[in-house]
Design a protein around this motif. Structure first.
Motif, mmCIF file in Angstrom:
data_model
loop_
_atom_site.group_PDB
_atom_site.id
_atom_site.type_symbol
_atom_site.label_atom_id
_atom_site.label_comp_id
_atom_site.label_asym_id
_atom_site.label_seq_id
_atom_site.Cartn_x
_atom_site.Cartn_y
_atom_site.Cartn_z
ATOM 1 N N SER A 98 0.834 -1.301 -0.033
ATOM 2 C CA SER A 98 -0.180 0.073 -0.266
ATOM 3 C C SER A 98 0.797 1.333 -0.062
ATOM 4 O O SER A 98 0.441 2.211 -0.515
ATOM 5 N N GLU B 227 -15.791 6.964 -0.916
ATOM 6 C CA GLU B 227 -15.136 5.740 -1.258
ATOM 7 C C GLU B 227 -13.596 5.738 -0.779
ATOM 8 O O GLU B 227 -13.160 5.073 -0.226
ATOM 9 N N ARG C 167 -11.453 3.805 1.745
ATOM 10 C CA ARG C 167 -10.238 3.018 1.313
ATOM 11 C C ARG C 167 -9.126 3.375 2.350
ATOM 12 O O ARG C 167 -8.403 2.491 2.866
ATOM 13 N N THR D 94 -11.792 -6.641 0.766
ATOM 14 C CA THR D 94 -12.832 -6.332 -0.494
ATOM 15 C C THR D 94 -12.097 -6.898 -1.664
ATOM 16 O O THR D 94 -12.731 -6.743 -2.900
ATOM 17 N N GLY D 95 -10.813 -6.700 -1.731
ATOM 18 C CA GLY D 95 -10.007 -7.089 -3.076
ATOM 19 C C GLY D 95 -9.572 -5.709 -3.631
ATOM 20 O O GLY D 95 -8.633 -5.410 -4.331
ATOM 21 N N GLU D 96 -10.436 -4.605 -3.151
ATOM 22 C CA GLU D 96 -10.189 -3.303 -3.426
ATOM 23 C C GLU D 96 -8.768 -2.895 -2.988
ATOM 24 O O GLU D 96 -8.530 -3.019 -1.709
ATOM 25 N N SER D 97 -7.843 -2.068 -3.669
ATOM 26 C CA SER D 97 -6.726 -1.784 -2.987
ATOM 27 C C SER D 97 -6.942 -0.660 -2.222
ATOM 28 O O SER D 97 -7.773 0.460 -2.307
ATOM 29 N N VAL D 98 -6.128 -0.553 -1.037
ATOM 30 C CA VAL D 98 -6.516 0.283 0.052
ATOM 31 C C VAL D 98 -5.142 1.366 0.037
ATOM 32 O O VAL D 98 -4.111 0.917 -0.389
#
Ligand SMILES: Nc1nc2c(ncn2[C@@H]2O[C@H](COP(=O)(O)OP(=O)(O)OP(=O)(O)O)[C@@H](O)[C@H]2O)c(=O)[nH]1
Ligand SMILES: [Mg+2]
Length: 439
Positions: free
Chosen positions: A146, A205, A209, A369-373
């Motif tokens: 990250s 959003e 994140r 979520t697989g969403e990059s943070v």
């Protein structure tokens, strides 16, 4: 950020960690880097080519030999002239080499000064500069990933995209300012309301994140508490995957709080084992229990450990941190059913441990979520929250274009503090002073 107009001096520092290593690097940045190269190497190395060189001091005494790398401005880390001397990584060699650079006119760099110069020269924005430190300090693979995303500008790009949307909306509303209110038709109002909604959703959003990512930086404190002998130390050992805490059948085994850094799915946590809580006990145990109370004050998450089938409860009031209830030793009580919301586990067999790990992550606010943070800092979260507050005030101000535009401007500025578009010298001082020397 524009570069400041002062003529800068030339700084030098050992860029590699203290101690002994195969290679040690002294880094020099500033307008005198070329002169220092001539003084120590007898020549200016070709730009950006690794050249073998002998390093000598002002009297011509040899210090070491190794590689010299010269980066003319502005194509360097700091945007200034940079010289790197790669010698042998011994403390004496490195300090002698550094001393020769200082003799040749450099001064010792302050903590974070190289990166600060990179920021002032516009090589990095502030969020990227912070990511340099976060990448170096990353405590897990996930945190490093990250931090790298922030360093390459993904976080800044998300912030800038939000700012762009705000600017568009401001331009639209400021154009309306020239018209008397009554001439505005509902179409315009509807359009701005729609656009504002979109900006707020996008900001939320990014905030979500970033909140997730901030967990990767801070290391969540998870404290195990319960009565003596319920298996707190055994659970710590299980979660750590190592025999860290002493486990015996004697109640009152753990006397002192034991902290163990662990990772669950790349999220760094500090697990704290504590002395069991009970009325009796000798002086050492009482001191241990006082520590337990201290740890509870600091906990982000408290794991209350009970023994399956036993009705003993903790009488002490527990701080209002998020909590997880766990019934341990279910291997001894095969028919035991944990109450709703609680977990049945066995430190002995490992039963329920995967669920416990997931519960810890969930309670910490982590959702895979697989969403990059984004590896956000407290400072970033505060700026995002401030921007969000201004946007929600803007939403209430649609009757007055002036106030609406003003709230948008404030939201835009709040985001600007993240990338360093609007920042005070105090803030810069605070951020860079936490770096080590040589960064
Ligand atoms: N059968 C069984 N025994 C367990 C389990 N967990 C712990 N024990 C045993 O219970 C006893 C106490 O375990 P500890 O981990 O020392 O308990 P503690 O809560 O840390 O105790 P104090 O430090 O005294 O407060 C030891 O004999 C462990 O082997 C389990 O899941 N199943
Ligand atoms: Mg113990």
């Amino acid at each position: 950020m524009p570069s400041d107009e002062v003529v800068r001096d030339t700084i030098a520092a050992i860029a590699t960690p203290p101690g002994r290593g195969g290679i040690g690097i002294v880094r020099i940045s500033g307008p005198g880097a070329g002169r220092i190269a001539r003084a120590l190497l007898g020549r200016l190395p070709a730009p950006r080519l690794a050249e073998f060189a002998r390093f000598a001091d002002a009297r011509g005494e040899p210090i070491d030999e190794g590689l010299a790398l010269y980066f003319p401005a502005p194509a360097s880390y700091t945007g200034e002239e940079v010289l790197e001397l790669h010698g042998h990584g011994g403390p004496v060699v490195m300090s002698t080499l550094l001393a020769a650079c200082l003799d040749a006119g450099a001064r010792l760099a302050e903590p974070g000064e190289f990166t600060r110069r990179a920021f002032l020269e516009g090589r990095l924005d502030l969020a990227q500069a912070e990511a340099v430190a976060d990448l170096i300090d990353a405590a897990s693979r996930e945190a490093a990933r990250s931090a790298l995303r922030s360093l390459t500008g993904e976080f800044s790009a998300a912030i800038e995209a939000l700012q762009r949307k705000m600017v568009e909306l401001r331009a639209l509303t400021e154009a309306q300012l020239d018209f008397p209110e009554e001439e505005l038709d509902d179409v315009d109002r509807h359009d701005t309301a729609e656009r504002l909604r979109a900006v707020r959703a996008a900001l939320d959003e990014v905030l979500a994140r970033s909140r997730q990512g901030s967990l990767l930086r801070s290391g969540v404190h998870v404290v195990l508490v319960g009565r003596p002998n319920v298996g707190k130390s055994s659970l710590l050992n299980r979660l750590a995957g190592e025999e860290r805490a002493i486990v015996t059948p004697i109640p009152g085994t753990t006397r002192d709080a034991l902290r163990e850094p662990i990772h669950i799915e790349g999220v760094p946590l500090v697990l704290v084992d504590t002395a069991g809580l009970r009325e009796s006990g000798d002086e050492i145990e009482r001191l241990g229990m006082a520590r337990t109370q201290q740890e509870l004050g600091r906990a982000d998450i408290v794991i209350m450990v009970y023994e399956a089938g036993s009705h003993e409860r903790i009488s002490e009031p527990i701080a209002q941190s998020a909590r997880i209830e766990v019934y341990n030793k279910v291997d001894l009580q095969p028919r035991f059913r944990a109450p709703a919301g609680a977990l049945a586990v066995s430190a002995k067999t490992g039963q329920g441990l995967a669920e416990l790990r997931q519960a810890i992550l969930r309670t910490a606010g982590w959702s895979a979520t697989g969403e990059s943070v984004f590896l956000a800092r407290e400072r970033h979260l505060r700026a995002l929250a401030t921007a969000s507050a201004h946007l929600s005030r803007a939403a209430e101000q649609q009757a007055s274009w002036e106030l609406f535009a003003e709230e948008l401007r404030l939201a835009h500025n709040a985001l600007g503090t993240i990338t360093g578009e609007f920042t005070s010298d105090d803030l810069l001082g605070e951020i860079f002073s936490r770096f080590c020397i040589g960064k």
